[in-house]
Design a protein around this motif. Sequence first.
Motif, PDB file in Angstrom:
ATOM      1  N   ASP A  78       0.862  -1.181   0.000  1.00 42.64           N
ATOM      2  CA  ASP A  78       0.000   0.000   0.000  1.00 42.64           C
ATOM      3  C   ASP A  78       0.901   1.234   0.000  1.00 42.64           C
ATOM      4  N   ASN A  79       0.552   2.224  -0.767  1.00 38.73           N
ATOM      5  CA  ASN A  79       1.319   3.456  -0.839  1.00 38.73           C
ATOM      6  C   ASN A  79       0.900   4.355   0.323  1.00 38.73           C
ATOM      7  N   GLU A  80       1.512   4.117   1.470  1.00 40.53           N
ATOM      8  CA  GLU A  80       1.152   4.888   2.664  1.00 40.53           C
ATOM      9  C   GLU A  80       2.414   5.313   3.410  1.00 40.53           C
ATOM     10  N   ALA A  81       2.283   6.368   4.162  1.00 39.04           N
ATOM     11  CA  ALA A  81       3.412   6.893   4.930  1.00 39.04           C
ATOM     12  C   ALA A  81       3.909   5.850   5.920  1.00 39.04           C
ATOM     13  N   GLY A  82       5.221   5.698   5.992  1.00 41.13           N
ATOM     14  CA  GLY A  82       5.828   4.830   6.987  1.00 41.13           C
ATOM     15  C   GLY A  82       6.114   3.410   6.539  1.00 41.13           C
ATOM     16  N   ILE A  83       5.589   2.970   5.399  1.00 40.73           N
ATOM     17  CA  ILE A  83       5.812   1.580   4.989  1.00 40.73           C
ATOM     18  C   ILE A  83       7.278   1.312   4.679  1.00 40.73           C
ATOM     19  N   LEU A  84       7.941   2.249   4.023  1.00 39.64           N
ATOM     20  CA  LEU A  84       9.358   2.061   3.723  1.00 39.64           C
ATOM     21  C   LEU A  84      10.173   1.967   5.012  1.00 39.64           C
ATOM     22  N   ALA A  85       9.841   2.798   5.990  1.00 39.75           N
ATOM     23  CA  ALA A  85      10.536   2.758   7.283  1.00 39.75           C
ATOM     24  C   ALA A  85      10.316   1.419   7.978  1.00 39.75           C
ATOM     25  N   LYS A  86       9.089   0.877   7.881  1.00 42.78           N
ATOM     26  CA  LYS A  86       8.800  -0.439   8.473  1.00 42.78           C
ATOM     27  C   LYS A  86       9.661  -1.531   7.853  1.00 42.78           C
ATOM     28  N   ILE A  87       9.736  -1.508   6.531  1.00 39.60           N
ATOM     29  CA  ILE A  87      10.502  -2.541   5.834  1.00 39.60           C
ATOM     30  C   ILE A  87      11.997  -2.382   6.101  1.00 39.60           C
ATOM     31  N   ALA A  88      12.492  -1.162   6.039  1.00 39.68           N
ATOM     32  CA  ALA A  88      13.906  -0.926   6.340  1.00 39.68           C
ATOM     33  C   ALA A  88      14.211  -1.307   7.783  1.00 39.68           C
ATOM     34  N   GLY A  89      13.278  -1.018   8.683  1.00 45.52           N
ATOM     35  CA  GLY A  89      13.441  -1.385  10.088  1.00 45.52           C
ATOM     36  C   GLY A  89      13.509  -2.888  10.293  1.00 45.52           C
ATOM     37  N   LEU A  90      12.731  -3.626   9.515  1.00 46.41           N
ATOM     38  CA  LEU A  90      12.767  -5.085   9.587  1.00 46.41           C
ATOM     39  C   LEU A  90      14.173  -5.583   9.242  1.00 46.41           C
TER      40      LEU A  90
ATOM     41  N   ILE B 147      13.528 -13.591   5.616  1.00 45.70           N
ATOM     42  CA  ILE B 147      13.201 -12.229   5.195  1.00 45.70           C
ATOM     43  C   ILE B 147      11.867 -12.236   4.454  1.00 45.70           C
ATOM     44  N   HIS B 148      11.725 -13.165   3.521  1.00 47.43           N
ATOM     45  CA  HIS B 148      10.506 -13.289   2.713  1.00 47.43           C
ATOM     46  C   HIS B 148       9.286 -13.468   3.617  1.00 47.43           C
ATOM     47  N   ALA B 149       9.377 -14.377   4.564  1.00 51.51           N
ATOM     48  CA  ALA B 149       8.257 -14.658   5.479  1.00 51.51           C
ATOM     49  C   ALA B 149       7.925 -13.440   6.341  1.00 51.51           C
ATOM     50  N   GLN B 150       8.946 -12.764   6.847  1.00 53.66           N
ATOM     51  CA  GLN B 150       8.708 -11.599   7.701  1.00 53.66           C
ATOM     52  C   GLN B 150       8.098 -10.439   6.921  1.00 53.66           C
ATOM     53  N   LEU B 151       8.511 -10.262   5.674  1.00 57.91           N
ATOM     54  CA  LEU B 151       7.932  -9.214   4.836  1.00 57.91           C
ATOM     55  C   LEU B 151       6.455  -9.487   4.570  1.00 57.91           C
ATOM     56  N   GLU B 152       6.121 -10.735   4.290  1.00 59.51           N
ATOM     57  CA  GLU B 152       4.727 -11.090   3.997  1.00 59.51           C
ATOM     58  C   GLU B 152       3.808 -10.891   5.199  1.00 59.51           C
ATOM     59  N   ARG B 153       4.372 -10.901   6.396  1.00 60.50           N
ATOM     60  CA  ARG B 153       3.558 -10.707   7.608  1.00 60.50           C
ATOM     61  C   ARG B 153       3.215  -9.241   7.873  1.00 60.50           C
ATOM     62  N   LEU B 154       3.931  -8.329   7.234  1.00 58.25           N
ATOM     63  CA  LEU B 154       3.632  -6.912   7.441  1.00 58.25           C
ATOM     64  C   LEU B 154       2.285  -6.578   6.798  1.00 58.25           C
ATOM     65  N   VAL B 155       1.443  -5.856   7.509  1.00 53.08           N
ATOM     66  CA  VAL B 155       0.065  -5.590   7.078  1.00 53.08           C
ATOM     67  C   VAL B 155      -0.041  -4.902   5.715  1.00 53.08           C
ATOM     68  N   PRO B 156       0.703  -3.829   5.422  1.00 53.28           N
ATOM     69  CA  PRO B 156       0.485  -3.158   4.138  1.00 53.28           C
ATOM     70  C   PRO B 156       1.142  -3.871   2.943  1.00 53.28           C
TER      71      PRO B 156
ATOM     72  N   THR C  57      17.029  -3.782   9.348  1.00 54.59           N
ATOM     73  CA  THR C  57      17.982  -3.272  10.329  1.00 54.59           C
ATOM     74  C   THR C  57      17.930  -4.055  11.635  1.00 54.59           C
ATOM     75  N   ALA C  58      16.738  -4.308  12.130  1.00 56.87           N
ATOM     76  CA  ALA C  58      16.573  -4.987  13.416  1.00 56.87           C
ATOM     77  C   ALA C  58      17.173  -6.388  13.413  1.00 56.87           C
ATOM     78  N   ARG C  59      17.199  -7.019  12.258  1.00 56.51           N
ATOM     79  CA  ARG C  59      17.706  -8.384  12.174  1.00 56.51           C
ATOM     80  C   ARG C  59      19.125  -8.454  11.611  1.00 56.51           C
ATOM     81  N   GLY C  60      19.711  -7.305  11.337  1.00 55.51           N
ATOM     82  CA  GLY C  60      21.094  -7.266  10.853  1.00 55.51           C
ATOM     83  C   GLY C  60      21.247  -7.655   9.393  1.00 55.51           C
ATOM     84  N   TYR C  61      20.190  -7.539   8.595  1.00 56.44           N
ATOM     85  CA  TYR C  61      20.270  -7.842   7.170  1.00 56.44           C
ATOM     86  C   TYR C  61      20.693  -6.572   6.432  1.00 56.44           C
TER      87      TYR C  61
END
Length: 171
Positions: free
Chosen positions: A18-30, A69-78, A32-36
Amino acid sequence: MKIKQQESERHVLAITVDNEAGILAKIAGLFTARGYNIDSLTVADISENHAVSRITIVTQGPPAVIDQIHAQLERLVPVHKVVDLSENGPHVERELALIKVAGKGDSRVEALRVADVFRAKVVDTTTASFIFELTGTPEKIDSFIAIMRELGLVEVGRTGIVGMTRGPEGA
């Protein structure tokens, strides 16, 4: 007993969101948090009504990490869909670069000759410099930049990789 370390593989992930504010930060945070690490990242609106964007991420890791990474990305709501272009079969990758080269005389002539060989387009020129536009694979752009270093490279701007599966089906 030796533990076999898995080889790191390069993967190109196409993520529809979804083209919404904060989605890029969520994905980048995923990541960063896991060291990828993210080697390349591009984002663009892809729908007529501006509701959906496509994020293309190039990353590296062993197959187990890429699966995670693939599984964690698919779990994000947007997130609507995650496609690993590297595992999905033949695909096309391209990147755009702007390369500024300064020089006079023979180096200027040589820069133009090399640009012609690489099919780089002159998009700006002065009496002392050029800005070339080059589209192609990351390896092609790397090769062009390496040659231009010897001819007066001043500055480089790169878009990052975009990719698409070959054939009539969408990702």
